[in-house]
Scaffold this motif. Structure first.
Motif, PDB file in Angstrom:
ATOM      1  N   GLU A  86       0.825  -1.207   0.000  1.00  0.00           N
ATOM      2  CA  GLU A  86       0.000   0.000   0.000  1.00  0.00           C
ATOM      3  C   GLU A  86       0.863   1.263   0.000  1.00  0.00           C
ATOM      4  O   GLU A  86       0.560   2.234  -0.698  1.00  0.00           O
ATOM      5  CB  GLU A  86      -0.932   0.012   1.225  1.00  0.00           C
ATOM      6  CG  GLU A  86      -2.022  -1.017   1.199  1.00  0.00           C
ATOM      7  CD  GLU A  86      -3.026  -0.748   0.095  1.00  0.00           C
ATOM      8  OE1 GLU A  86      -3.279   0.441  -0.215  1.00  0.00           O
ATOM      9  OE2 GLU A  86      -3.538  -1.715  -0.474  1.00  0.00           O
ATOM     10  N   LEU A  87       1.956   1.265   0.766  1.00  0.00           N
ATOM     11  CA  LEU A  87       2.867   2.408   0.791  1.00  0.00           C
ATOM     12  C   LEU A  87       3.514   2.611  -0.577  1.00  0.00           C
ATOM     13  O   LEU A  87       3.656   3.746  -1.038  1.00  0.00           O
ATOM     14  CB  LEU A  87       3.943   2.220   1.868  1.00  0.00           C
ATOM     15  CG  LEU A  87       3.496   2.412   3.312  1.00  0.00           C
ATOM     16  CD1 LEU A  87       4.635   2.051   4.268  1.00  0.00           C
ATOM     17  CD2 LEU A  87       3.068   3.849   3.534  1.00  0.00           C
ATOM     18  N   ALA A  88       3.908   1.544  -1.223  1.00  0.00           N
ATOM     19  CA  ALA A  88       4.531   1.649  -2.546  1.00  0.00           C
ATOM     20  C   ALA A  88       3.525   2.192  -3.553  1.00  0.00           C
ATOM     21  O   ALA A  88       3.861   3.049  -4.392  1.00  0.00           O
ATOM     22  CB  ALA A  88       5.062   0.282  -2.978  1.00  0.00           C
ATOM     23  N   GLN A  89       2.279   1.716  -3.502  1.00  0.00           N
ATOM     24  CA  GLN A  89       1.250   2.197  -4.417  1.00  0.00           C
ATOM     25  C   GLN A  89       0.951   3.676  -4.172  1.00  0.00           C
ATOM     26  O   GLN A  89       0.776   4.456  -5.118  1.00  0.00           O
ATOM     27  CB  GLN A  89      -0.035   1.372  -4.258  1.00  0.00           C
ATOM     28  CG  GLN A  89       0.082  -0.050  -4.736  1.00  0.00           C
ATOM     29  CD  GLN A  89       0.379  -0.108  -6.224  1.00  0.00           C
ATOM     30  OE1 GLN A  89      -0.121   0.679  -7.012  1.00  0.00           O
ATOM     31  NE2 GLN A  89       1.218  -1.058  -6.616  1.00  0.00           N
ATOM     32  N   THR A  90       0.916   4.065  -2.909  1.00  0.00           N
ATOM     33  CA  THR A  90       0.663   5.460  -2.561  1.00  0.00           C
ATOM     34  C   THR A  90       1.803   6.346  -3.047  1.00  0.00           C
ATOM     35  O   THR A  90       1.568   7.440  -3.585  1.00  0.00           O
ATOM     36  CB  THR A  90       0.488   5.617  -1.029  1.00  0.00           C
ATOM     37  OG1 THR A  90      -0.543   4.746  -0.594  1.00  0.00           O
ATOM     38  CG2 THR A  90       0.143   7.031  -0.646  1.00  0.00           C
ATOM     39  N   GLN A  91       3.043   5.867  -2.876  1.00  0.00           N
ATOM     40  CA  GLN A  91       4.206   6.628  -3.336  1.00  0.00           C
ATOM     41  C   GLN A  91       4.170   6.787  -4.855  1.00  0.00           C
ATOM     42  O   GLN A  91       4.435   7.871  -5.385  1.00  0.00           O
ATOM     43  CB  GLN A  91       5.500   5.947  -2.894  1.00  0.00           C
ATOM     44  CG  GLN A  91       6.750   6.712  -3.237  1.00  0.00           C
ATOM     45  CD  GLN A  91       6.831   8.059  -2.526  1.00  0.00           C
ATOM     46  OE1 GLN A  91       6.453   8.162  -1.358  1.00  0.00           O
ATOM     47  NE2 GLN A  91       7.292   9.078  -3.222  1.00  0.00           N
ATOM     48  N   LEU A  92       3.831   5.742  -5.593  1.00  0.00           N
ATOM     49  CA  LEU A  92       3.730   5.820  -7.047  1.00  0.00           C
ATOM     50  C   LEU A  92       2.631   6.801  -7.465  1.00  0.00           C
ATOM     51  O   LEU A  92       2.808   7.576  -8.417  1.00  0.00           O
ATOM     52  CB  LEU A  92       3.449   4.428  -7.639  1.00  0.00           C
ATOM     53  CG  LEU A  92       4.615   3.446  -7.620  1.00  0.00           C
ATOM     54  CD1 LEU A  92       4.154   2.060  -8.081  1.00  0.00           C
ATOM     55  CD2 LEU A  92       5.743   3.940  -8.498  1.00  0.00           C
ATOM     56  N   ALA A  93       1.522   6.767  -6.769  1.00  0.00           N
ATOM     57  CA  ALA A  93       0.425   7.679  -7.090  1.00  0.00           C
ATOM     58  C   ALA A  93       0.838   9.129  -6.827  1.00  0.00           C
ATOM     59  O   ALA A  93       0.530  10.030  -7.631  1.00  0.00           O
ATOM     60  CB  ALA A  93      -0.817   7.331  -6.281  1.00  0.00           C
TER      61      ALA A  93
END
Length: 93
Positions: A7-14
């Protein structure tokens, strides 16, 4: 724990994608604003030139009117003699 990292990686990408879009939009807006400022400057210059031209036209019209009035006054003061020559006559009242 893996779900949190995912979830943190997806949030960072977004967030990174959103920052790229924001930078791109700022660049486009800067270009549009620059174009708008240039257009306003062009219109401002054109208006100043038209104003100066109008002032010159009015001055020339006043000068032409004055010359026309002077010519009319000179023609009014002249009489034609019997031999066809013009002479200036003064009327004493």
């Amino acid at each position: 724990m893996n779900n949190i990292y995912y979830e943190l990686a997806q949030t960072q990408l977004a967030l990174d994608a959103a920052q790229k879009v924001i930078r791109r939009q700022r660049g486009k807006l800067f270009g549009k604003n620059l174009l708008l400022v240039g257009t306003i400057g062009l219109f401002w210059t054109a208006c100043k030139m038209l104003d100066e031209s109008e002032k010159k036209r009015k001055a020339e019209k006043e000068r032409a009117d004055a010359a026309e009035a002077e010519l009319a006054e000179m023609q009014f003061e002249k009489d034609i003699c019997c031999d066809g020559k013009a002479s200036v006559t003064k009327k004493d009242v």
